[in-house]
Design a protein around this motif. Structure first.
Motif, PDB file in Angstrom:
ATOM      1  N   PRO A  97      -3.007 -10.618   2.884  1.00  0.00           N
ATOM      2  CA  PRO A  97      -3.502  -9.286   3.230  1.00  0.00           C
ATOM      3  C   PRO A  97      -2.940  -8.183   2.333  1.00  0.00           C
ATOM      4  O   PRO A  97      -3.634  -7.195   2.052  1.00  0.00           O
ATOM      5  N   LEU A  98      -1.711  -8.348   1.868  1.00  0.00           N
ATOM      6  CA  LEU A  98      -1.136  -7.338   0.980  1.00  0.00           C
ATOM      7  C   LEU A  98      -1.913  -7.260  -0.336  1.00  0.00           C
ATOM      8  O   LEU A  98      -2.213  -6.166  -0.828  1.00  0.00           O
ATOM      9  N   VAL A  99      -2.237  -8.409  -0.905  1.00  0.00           N
ATOM     10  CA  VAL A  99      -2.999  -8.426  -2.159  1.00  0.00           C
ATOM     11  C   VAL A  99      -4.390  -7.842  -1.937  1.00  0.00           C
ATOM     12  O   VAL A  99      -4.909  -7.100  -2.783  1.00  0.00           O
ATOM     13  N   GLU A 100      -4.997  -8.152  -0.807  1.00  0.00           N
ATOM     14  CA  GLU A 100      -6.304  -7.568  -0.493  1.00  0.00           C
ATOM     15  C   GLU A 100      -6.196  -6.050  -0.374  1.00  0.00           C
ATOM     16  O   GLU A 100      -7.069  -5.314  -0.851  1.00  0.00           O
ATOM     17  N   GLY A 101      -5.134  -5.563   0.244  1.00  0.00           N
ATOM     18  CA  GLY A 101      -4.917  -4.122   0.346  1.00  0.00           C
ATOM     19  C   GLY A 101      -4.721  -3.470  -1.006  1.00  0.00           C
ATOM     20  O   GLY A 101      -5.185  -2.355  -1.256  1.00  0.00           O
ATOM     21  N   LEU A 102      -4.029  -4.169  -1.904  1.00  0.00           N
ATOM     22  CA  LEU A 102      -3.855  -3.667  -3.267  1.00  0.00           C
ATOM     23  C   LEU A 102      -5.205  -3.524  -3.959  1.00  0.00           C
ATOM     24  O   LEU A 102      -5.489  -2.504  -4.600  1.00  0.00           O
ATOM     25  N   GLU A 103      -6.046  -4.533  -3.819  1.00  0.00           N
ATOM     26  CA  GLU A 103      -7.364  -4.495  -4.454  1.00  0.00           C
ATOM     27  C   GLU A 103      -8.243  -3.397  -3.869  1.00  0.00           C
ATOM     28  O   GLU A 103      -9.123  -2.871  -4.556  1.00  0.00           O
ATOM     29  N   ASN A 104      -7.995  -3.031  -2.611  1.00  0.00           N
ATOM     30  CA  ASN A 104      -8.768  -1.963  -1.955  1.00  0.00           C
ATOM     31  C   ASN A 104      -8.095  -0.599  -2.069  1.00  0.00           C
ATOM     32  O   ASN A 104      -8.458   0.344  -1.362  1.00  0.00           O
ATOM     33  N   ASP A 105      -7.067  -0.505  -2.950  1.00  0.00           N
ATOM     34  CA  ASP A 105      -6.369   0.758  -3.225  1.00  0.00           C
ATOM     35  C   ASP A 105      -5.569   1.284  -2.049  1.00  0.00           C
ATOM     36  O   ASP A 105      -5.257   2.471  -1.977  1.00  0.00           O
ATOM     37  N   LYS A 106      -5.199   0.412  -1.112  1.00  0.00           N
ATOM     38  CA  LYS A 106      -4.324   0.833  -0.026  1.00  0.00           C
ATOM     39  C   LYS A 106      -2.898   0.989  -0.531  1.00  0.00           C
ATOM     40  O   LYS A 106      -2.137   1.822  -0.029  1.00  0.00           O
ATOM     41  N   TYR A 107      -2.523   0.182  -1.522  1.00  0.00           N
ATOM     42  CA  TYR A 107      -1.181   0.225  -2.099  1.00  0.00           C
ATOM     43  C   TYR A 107      -1.274   0.454  -3.606  1.00  0.00           C
ATOM     44  O   TYR A 107      -2.260   0.088  -4.241  1.00  0.00           O
ATOM     45  N   ASP A 108      -0.204   1.011  -4.158  1.00  0.00           N
ATOM     46  CA  ASP A 108      -0.093   1.118  -5.614  1.00  0.00           C
ATOM     47  C   ASP A 108       0.435  -0.190  -6.201  1.00  0.00           C
ATOM     48  O   ASP A 108       0.004  -0.610  -7.275  1.00  0.00           O
ATOM     49  N   VAL A 109       1.393  -0.791  -5.500  1.00  0.00           N
ATOM     50  CA  VAL A 109       1.967  -2.073  -5.910  1.00  0.00           C
ATOM     51  C   VAL A 109       2.287  -2.863  -4.657  1.00  0.00           C
ATOM     52  O   VAL A 109       2.435  -2.292  -3.566  1.00  0.00           O
ATOM     53  N   VAL A 110       2.417  -4.177  -4.807  1.00  0.00           N
ATOM     54  CA  VAL A 110       2.902  -4.994  -3.697  1.00  0.00           C
ATOM     55  C   VAL A 110       3.920  -5.998  -4.217  1.00  0.00           C
ATOM     56  O   VAL A 110       3.895  -6.390  -5.402  1.00  0.00           O
ATOM     57  N   PHE A 111       4.815  -6.403  -3.329  1.00  0.00           N
ATOM     58  CA  PHE A 111       5.744  -7.492  -3.592  1.00  0.00           C
ATOM     59  C   PHE A 111       5.309  -8.633  -2.689  1.00  0.00           C
ATOM     60  O   PHE A 111       5.421  -8.555  -1.459  1.00  0.00           O
ATOM     61  N   ALA A 112       4.787  -9.697  -3.283  1.00  0.00           N
ATOM     62  CA  ALA A 112       4.178 -10.759  -2.488  1.00  0.00           C
ATOM     63  C   ALA A 112       4.180 -12.069  -3.262  1.00  0.00           C
ATOM     64  O   ALA A 112       4.442 -12.102  -4.468  1.00  0.00           O
ATOM     65  N   ALA A 113       3.860 -13.149  -2.545  1.00  0.00           N
ATOM     66  CA  ALA A 113       3.670 -14.452  -3.176  1.00  0.00           C
ATOM     67  C   ALA A 113       2.238 -14.574  -3.643  1.00  0.00           C
ATOM     68  O   ALA A 113       1.362 -13.824  -3.206  1.00  0.00           O
TER      69      ALA A 113
END
Length: 308
Positions: free
Chosen positions: A132-148
Motif C-alpha cells: 500500500p505504501l508503494v501504491e500511495g507513492l504512485e498516487n502522489d500521497k507520499y514524496d518518498v517511502v521506506f518499504a520492501a
C-alpha cells in the motif's frame, strides 16, 4: 476562488473524509464544508459525492485534483526557492514507512537531516505496509517511502538503505532457547508461523522454505503478531525479521538462521523517477542516500551479546 479553497480541496481529495481533513487543516468541519461548497458553486460542477461516511471524487473532481495539486506544488516550490535565497529551506516532505524502520532507523535520520537543514522543513511520517505504501507513492500521497519491494517497477527509483536479518523466534522455555543459531533443515516437522503470502517478506520466507522442502503457517502480518503467538504458545516457533517489533517481548529468544544471509530482507528508499518534487523532498532524498546510519539504527543479532 482563493488559495485556501484549493489547499482545502487538495487535502479532502487526498483523505476523502471531512473530519480527518479538517483536523489536518486545523479548521472546523463546517468551515471545510462551506469552502468546498463555495468552490463547487463557482465551478458549476460537483467535485465530491458521499459514499457512506466517506467522500469520493467525482470524475471531474479527479481531473480537477490533478491540476490543483500540480499548481499547488509549483506554488510551494516557489515559496521554497524564495526561502532558499534567505538561507532557509522550508516546506513539507510526506514520508511513508513500514513500522520496522520507525523506531531505530528513521529517528536518527530525521534528527541529522534537521541538524543540516534546520527545523523549517516539516517531515510528515505515515505508517503502512510495503505494497500500500508503494501504491500511495504512485498516487502522489507520499514524496518518498521506506518499504520492501519484491519486484521493482520501472517508473520508481529504489535505493537500498538497510536490510533485516531473518531469525527463528522461540519462547525462553523452549530447549532451543539456549542456542544462538539453527540450520533450517532442523525445523522439519516443527510448528512454524511466518508472514502472509503476497507480501514481499512472506514470499521471501516462502522461497527459503521451498528450497528445503519445508512449510509454515503464513498467518501473520508483522513481527508483533508473530512474537505474540510464540509468547503465548511456548511449543510453537516463528520465522521473522529481527526488528524493533520483537523488542517488546523480553521472554523470547532469537536464533540466527544459518542458510539466510544477514541482509535477508532489504528495505529501500523509493521515489518516483520523473515526478516533480519540492526542494525539500529533493534534499531529503539526496541526504538519505549519502547518510551513514549509526550501528544501533539497524537491529542485529550479533549485537545482542554486546548489549546493543
Amino acid at each position: 476562488m482563493n488559495l485556501s479553497q484549493l489547499y482545502y480541496f487538495s487535502k479532502l481529495s487526498e483523505l476523502e473524509h471531512f473530519s480527518k481533513a479538517a483536523k489536518e487543516l486545523y479548521i472546523t468541519q463546517p468551515s471545510l464544508s462551506h469552502a468546498i461548497k463555495s468552490l463547487e458553486t463557482e465551478l458549476g460542477v460537483q467535485l465530491f459525492e458521499r459514499e457512506g461516511r466517506r467522500m469520493r471524487l467525482t470524475p471531474f473532481g479527479k481531473e480537477f485534483a490533478t491540476y490543483v495539486k500540480r499548481g499547488l506544488r509549483e506554488i510551494d516550490k516557489g515559496v521554497e526557492r524564495a526561502q532558499e535565497f534567505n538561507g532557509k529551506l522550508g516546506g513539507t516532505v510526506n514520508i511513508g514507512a513500514v513500522l520496522t524502520v520507525q523506531g531505530d532507523y528513521l529517528p536518527p535520520l530525521f534528527h541529522d537531516f534537521s541538524e543540516n537543514y534546520g527545523k523549517e522543513v516539516k517531515l510528515n511520517m505515515f505508517q503502512g505496509f510495503s505494497i500500500p505504501l508503494v501504491e500511495g507513492l504512485e498516487n502522489d500521497k507520499y514524496d518518498v517511502v521506506f518499504a520492501a519491494a519484491r519486484e521493482q517497477k520501472p517508473n520508481l527509483c529504489y535505493v537500498h538503505v538497510l536490510s533485516h536479518e531473518l531469525v527463528l523466534v522461540v519462547n525462553k522455555d523452549n530447549p532451543l532457547a539456549q542456542r544462538d543459531s539453527i540450520s533450517i533443515s532442523e525445523l522439519s516437522g516443527c510448528e512454524l508461523h511466518t508472514y502472509r503470502l503476497g507480501t514481499p517478506i512472506g514470499e521471501e520466507v516462502n522461497d527459503l522454505l521451498a528450497e528445503h522442502n519445508l512449510a509454515a503457517k503464513h498467518d501473520c502480518e508483522d513481527e508483533v503478531s508473530l512474537g505474540g503467538i510464540v509468547s503465548a504458545r511456548p511449543d510453537e516457533m516463528a520465522l521473522a525479521t529481527f526488528t524493533i517489533g520483537l523488542k517488546a517481548f523480553s521472554h523470547l529468544r532469537f536464533l540466527r538462521v544459518k542458510e539466510a544471509p544477514q541482509d535477508f530482507h532489504p528495505i529501500y528508499l523509493i521515489y518516483k523517477r520523473d515526478a516533480y518534487r519540492s526542494c525539500a523532498a529533493e534534499r531529503f532524498i539526496q541526504f538519505t542516500q549519502d547518510w551513514v546510519a549509526p550501528k544501533d539504527a539497524i537491529p542485529r543479532t550479533d549485537n545482542l551479546e554486546a548489549g546493543v
